[in-house]
Scaffold this motif. Structure first.
Motif, short mmCIF file in Angstrom:
data_model
loop_
_atom_site.label_atom_id
_atom_site.label_comp_id
_atom_site.label_asym_id
_atom_site.label_seq_id
_atom_site.Cartn_x
_atom_site.Cartn_y
_atom_site.Cartn_z
N ARG A 1 11.40 -4.42 -4.81
CA ARG A 1 11.80 -3.02 -4.97
C ARG A 1 11.29 -2.48 -6.30
NH1 ARG A 1 14.23 -0.54 -1.42
NH2 ARG A 1 14.86 1.07 -2.86
N TYR A 2 10.83 -1.25 -6.24
CA TYR A 2 10.51 -0.55 -7.48
C TYR A 2 11.82 -0.17 -8.16
CZ TYR A 2 5.66 -0.16 -6.02
OH TYR A 2 4.37 -0.45 -5.67
N ARG A 3 11.86 -0.28 -9.46
CA ARG A 3 13.09 0.03 -10.19
C ARG A 3 13.38 1.51 -10.26
NH1 ARG A 3 11.81 -2.43 -15.71
NH2 ARG A 3 9.72 -2.02 -14.97
N TYR A 4 12.38 2.34 -10.01
CA TYR A 4 12.52 3.77 -10.27
C TYR A 4 12.70 4.59 -9.00
CZ TYR A 4 11.11 2.26 -14.84
OH TYR A 4 11.05 1.62 -16.04
N GLN B 1 3.35 -6.98 -0.10
CA GLN B 1 2.79 -6.16 -1.18
C GLN B 1 1.32 -5.87 -0.94
OE1 GLN B 1 3.81 -6.98 -5.28
NE2 GLN B 1 5.37 -8.41 -4.59
N ARG B 2 0.58 -6.84 -0.43
CA ARG B 2 -0.85 -6.61 -0.16
C ARG B 2 -1.04 -5.62 0.98
NH1 ARG B 2 -4.42 -11.68 -1.50
NH2 ARG B 2 -3.23 -12.53 -3.22
N VAL B 3 -0.24 -5.76 2.02
CA VAL B 3 -0.35 -4.82 3.15
C VAL B 3 0.04 -3.41 2.67
CG1 VAL B 3 0.58 -4.20 5.42
CG2 VAL B 3 -0.03 -6.58 4.93
N ALA B 4 1.10 -3.30 1.90
CA ALA B 4 1.52 -1.99 1.38
C ALA B 4 0.43 -1.40 0.49
CB ALA B 4 2.83 -2.12 0.60
N TRP B 5 -0.20 -2.22 -0.32
CA TRP B 5 -1.30 -1.73 -1.16
C TRP B 5 -2.43 -1.21 -0.29
CZ3 TRP B 5 -6.46 -2.86 -1.89
CH2 TRP B 5 -7.05 -2.28 -3.01
N ALA B 6 -2.79 -1.95 0.76
CA ALA B 6 -3.85 -1.51 1.67
C ALA B 6 -3.46 -0.20 2.35
CB ALA B 6 -4.16 -2.58 2.71
N GLU C 1 9.42 6.14 -4.70
CA GLU C 1 9.96 6.31 -3.35
C GLU C 1 8.87 6.18 -2.30
OE1 GLU C 1 13.19 7.35 -1.98
OE2 GLU C 1 13.87 6.50 -3.87
N TYR C 2 7.72 6.80 -2.52
CA TYR C 2 6.64 6.77 -1.56
C TYR C 2 6.10 5.36 -1.37
CZ TYR C 2 2.35 7.92 0.88
OH TYR C 2 1.34 7.97 1.82
N HIS C 3 5.83 4.69 -2.47
CA HIS C 3 5.26 3.35 -2.37
C HIS C 3 6.30 2.32 -1.91
CE1 HIS C 3 1.18 4.23 -3.43
NE2 HIS C 3 1.67 5.14 -4.25
N GLN C 4 7.57 2.57 -2.17
CA GLN C 4 8.61 1.71 -1.62
C GLN C 4 8.66 1.84 -0.10
OE1 GLN C 4 10.56 -0.50 -3.58
NE2 GLN C 4 10.76 -1.34 -1.53
N MET C 5 8.49 3.07 0.39
CA MET C 5 8.45 3.29 1.84
C MET C 5 7.31 2.49 2.47
SD MET C 5 7.27 6.57 4.06
CE MET C 5 5.89 6.60 3.00
N LEU C 6 6.13 2.49 1.83
CA LEU C 6 5.00 1.72 2.36
C LEU C 6 5.33 0.23 2.39
CD1 LEU C 6 1.93 3.52 0.71
CD2 LEU C 6 2.87 3.84 3.01
#
Length: 195
Positions: A30-33, A92-97, A117-122
């Motif tokens: 999880r992102y802290r922000y 994390q790799r799939v979300a980055w892709a 929020e956006y990258h946590q959703m991914l």
């Protein structure tokens, strides 16, 4: 990203199927922000004054305040730290892709919580089917700001997101065969302006 020697040894010991299952089952980093649970999305947009105004303009504290609370920098810190040490490496790799396909950028918009929020959703939907991912990407306030849906109105709709959805996120511009070759000798458009 990069596997450690310990991780490589673990894959050798477990085998690929068990390793993949462990990755699918791993707790999502999880992102802290991200938006705090006790705060609604409506509250985040209410102006309550500049938090950084408590620091003198032009000072290191003021500059660091903006960087730490209003930019994408904290999300980048989390990303790199978790990319190196997180247990959910595959996710994390799939979300980055996916972030390279469903692109957003801090060049046009800013806001730590929006990036997070956006990258946590991914991350959360990294192993979902593509249709399940398209809807939250489409409804994301961050994407809405980035691809101008925020400026839409009934009289003169902004077609930016619709075009990106068709061209980049799903169909592409030309009708293709299952092997990726053109269906005819020249490009036949997958959609027209009416669509």
């Amino acid at each position: 990203f990069g596997p450690s020697e310990t991780a490589v040894a673990q894959v050798r010991a477990d085998g690929f199927v068990r390793t993949l299952q462990k990755q699918f089952d791993a707790t999502v980093s999880r992102y802290r922000y991200t938006l705090p649970e006790n705060l609604s999305r409506d509250q985040i947009h209410v102006y309550t004054g500049d938090f950084c105004a408590q620091f003198t303009a032009g000072t290191k504290e003021r500059d660091n305040c903006w960087r730490d609370w209003y930019s994408s920098m904290p999300v980048q810190w989390d990303f790199f730290g978790q990319a190196v040490s997180g247990a959910d490496q595959l996710r994390q790799r799939v979300a980055w892709a996916l972030g390279q396909i469903f692109v957003t950028s801090g060049v046009e918009i800013s806001g730590t919580y929006g990036f997070a929020e956006y990258h946590q959703m991914l991350r959360n939907l990294a192993f979902a089917n593509y249709r399940a991912l398209l809807e939250p990407v489409t409804l994301s306030p961050f994407m809405g700001d980035y691809l101008d849906m925020v400026d839409n109105d009934g009289r003169a709709p902004n077609e930016n997101y619709a075009r990106e959805l068709l061209q980049l996120f799903s169909l592409g511009t030309c009708l293709l065969n299952p092997d990726g070759t053109l269906q005819s000798e020249r490009c036949v458009a997958t959609y027209d302006n009416t669509v």
